[in-house]
Design an enzyme around this catalytic site. Structure first.
Site, mmCIF file in Angstrom:
data_model
loop_
_atom_site.group_PDB
_atom_site.id
_atom_site.type_symbol
_atom_site.label_atom_id
_atom_site.label_comp_id
_atom_site.label_asym_id
_atom_site.label_seq_id
_atom_site.Cartn_x
_atom_site.Cartn_y
_atom_site.Cartn_z
ATOM 1 C CB CYS A 1 -0.922 -0.002 1.214
ATOM 2 S SG CYS A 1 -2.001 1.435 1.294
ATOM 3 C CB CYS B 1 -3.652 5.620 6.190
ATOM 4 S SG CYS B 1 -4.029 3.901 6.513
ATOM 5 C CB CYS C 1 -2.808 -2.171 7.093
ATOM 6 S SG CYS C 1 -4.469 -2.322 6.445
ATOM 7 C CB CYS D 1 -8.306 1.385 0.509
ATOM 8 S SG CYS D 1 -8.361 0.486 2.071
ATOM 9 C CD GLN E 1 -17.835 -10.433 13.411
ATOM 10 O OE1 GLN E 1 -16.850 -9.797 13.049
ATOM 11 N NE2 GLN E 1 -18.033 -10.787 14.668
ATOM 12 C CE1 TYR F 1 -23.200 -7.419 26.445
ATOM 13 C CE2 TYR F 1 -22.670 -9.750 26.767
ATOM 14 C CZ TYR F 1 -22.821 -8.465 27.274
ATOM 15 O OH TYR F 1 -22.597 -8.240 28.611
ATOM 16 C CD GLU G 1 -27.069 -5.757 20.492
ATOM 17 O OE1 GLU G 1 -26.706 -4.575 20.642
ATOM 18 O OE2 GLU G 1 -26.283 -6.732 20.585
ATOM 19 C CG ASP H 1 -19.409 -11.730 19.780
ATOM 20 O OD1 ASP H 1 -18.359 -11.220 20.205
ATOM 21 O OD2 ASP H 1 -19.703 -11.765 18.566
ATOM 22 C CB CYS I 1 -13.259 -8.125 19.243
ATOM 23 S SG CYS I 1 -14.128 -6.872 20.225
#
Length: 474
Positions: A75, A81, A84, A174, A303, A332, A353, A402, A429
């Site tokens: 990139c 930016c 990544c 991108c 996702q 969740y 939720e 989750d 996560c």
């Protein structure tokens, strides 16, 4: 080591490890220094520009010798930016460091036994894997070092540079989302410049074009949402018609008028210019049959890596060990994706939720997929998941949770310890908050299998699935 008033310069130091937030670690005279955009094994000259009590921050000012783990970042925007951050690291090494990140968090923060950890699940596709990107128009363009601002410069479209809210780095290509994402964004920019449509100034709250959101599916559907600051039909309609004609593959072309002082649009009306007001993603059913269908509205969460989402949910199904008649609580639940992924092998799915709109999507998707055994509730988890709720809906045989990055509220963990479901599958996560929660749940549960999943190649982010098994079942 040489010093001046503000900086410490260290020559020929080795990068020894990967650290937090995508940084790497250098050790100088016993001090840990976090350095971005370098790879373990690199030999660098280092500028230490900020010292804290227990660590320091620095930047590489010269690469003396490249690590065997280093590779070429494709990139052109890499290093500026802010996304990544691991592009320059060989992908196999990225996976090893992500697995180590999970292991370190669970062992050091939660004192969790990680002997059940399985090898991390890597992504087959390391680029063009995202199904959603949002770009910002700004009247101020980020300038490279030594670049002088042109008085005629009207701004650009791209990503905010980290720590700079009022300027964007122009993005021409991108590598995170497949075609025609780049083409659409660039065409919108070129049209706006040609027709003198002003880009938004976030400081003074002037200008017209604010954002563009591009979403796609594995089935080829494409949603584009253009966000503007004023109700100006004489500007909007020709621009939208230009995009519609230029890109006939767009199946959902929408717009939002945002006159607020911030970029959030969850409370704003979405208007359809052409096509349908949603896109539909498909996912294979884990236990056979026609693919699951999930309708994605402009504000829906889904996702962002569709292929890896299937792998992630497949591990949830494996750890759940469903027999076919269980009551499953999906905490969740979002738009109900995990619950419906498992629904065909459950007696009943109960989803909870906080976001009301997400629950509406979950109910709609359950209807589309023909599930009559799914019930969804909206509300704060700590307030909904009560003893009375469990009496009304039945004690769960299994709980899938989750939560967001912050993890679960103490009250929710306390209620799970009271409910004592025989099995919990915890998807996270954020391994750090997951470790904290697992430590509290270990009062009644043993840790079984642990499965890291790489959802976002070239970033430090990692998902993790943990199996918890109730001890002393009654």
């Amino acid at each position: 080591m040489s010093r001046n008033k503000k900086n410490i310069i260290v020559s020929d130091v080795e990068v020894t490890d990967a650290g937090a937030e995508g940084n790497a670690i250098v050790r100088v005279e016993g001090m840990v220094v976090f350095v971005p955009y370098v790879v373990p094994g690199d030999i660098i000259d280092l500028n230490i520009y900020k010292k804290k009590k227990s660590y320091a921050e620095g930047r590489a000012i010269a690469l003396k010798k490249a690590s065997p783990l280093r590779t070429e970042a494709p990139c052109e925007h890499f290093g500026v930016c802010g996304g990544c951050k691991w592009q320059m690291m060989e992908y196999g090494a990225q996976l090893r460091y992500k697995q180590q990140q999970v292991r370190d968090a669970l062992e050091r923060l939660g004192h969790i036994d990680t002997s059940g950890m399985q090898p991390i699940c890597g992504a087959d596709r390391q680029y063009n894997y995202r199904n959603k990107l949002e770009f910002t128009f700004s009247s101020k363009r980020w300038l490279a070092a030594g670049e002088v601002r042109d008085p005629e410069d009207r701004g650009d479209v791209g990503f905010h540079v980290p720590g700079v809210f009022d300027k964007v780095l122009p993005i021409r290509e991108c590598h995170l989302q497949g075609a025609p994402s780049n083409e659409i964004r660039n065409a919108l920019r070129d049209y706006a410049i040609e027709h003198q449509l002003p880009f938004y100034d976030i400081r003074n709250h002037t200008g017209y074009l604010r954002n563009v959101v591009i979403r796609n599916t594995t089935t080829g559907e494409l949603m584009v949402i253009v966000i503007v600051a004023e109700d100006r039909p004489e500007w909007l309609e020709p621009m939208m018609e230009h995009i519609r004609e230029r890109f006939p593959e767009i199946t959902s072309l929408l717009y939002i008028i945002n006159q607020k002082m911030n970029d959030s649009y969850s409370d704003l009306e979405v208007r359809t210019y052409s096509g349908q007001g949603y896109i539909t993603e498909e996912m294979p059913r884990p236990f056979g049959g026609e693919p699951l269908k999930f309708r994605i509205n402009p504000k829906s969460f889904y996702q962002t890596n569709s292929a890896q989402a299937y792998k992630l949910y497949s591990y949830v199904a494996e750890f759940a060990e469903l027999k076919g008649d269980e009551t499953l609580y999906d905490l969740y639940t979002g738009t109900g994706t995990i619950g419906q992924f498992l629904a065909s092998k459950c007696g009943r799915v109960v989803g909870i939720e906080y976001v009301e709109a997400a629950i509406k999507d979950a109910r709609l998707n359950a209807k589309i997929n023909g599930f009559e055994n799914c019930t969804f509730y909206a509300g704060d988890m700590a307030e909904v998941l009560t003893e009375e709720f469990v009496r009304e809906n039945g004690k769960p045989d299994i709980v899938v949770t989750d939560p967001p990055r912050a993890g679960m509220h103490d009250k929710v963990i306390g209620q799970l310890l009271n409910i004592r479901a025989p099995r919990i599958v915890y998807v996270s996560c954020n391994p750090a908050t997951q470790a904290r929660d697992l430590s509290m749940l270990s009062e009644a549960y043993s840790i079984g299998r642990i499965q890291p999943v790489d959802m976002f190649p070239h970033t430090h982010h990692v998902e993790n699935v943990v199996e918890l098994i109730l001890r002393n079942k009654k």
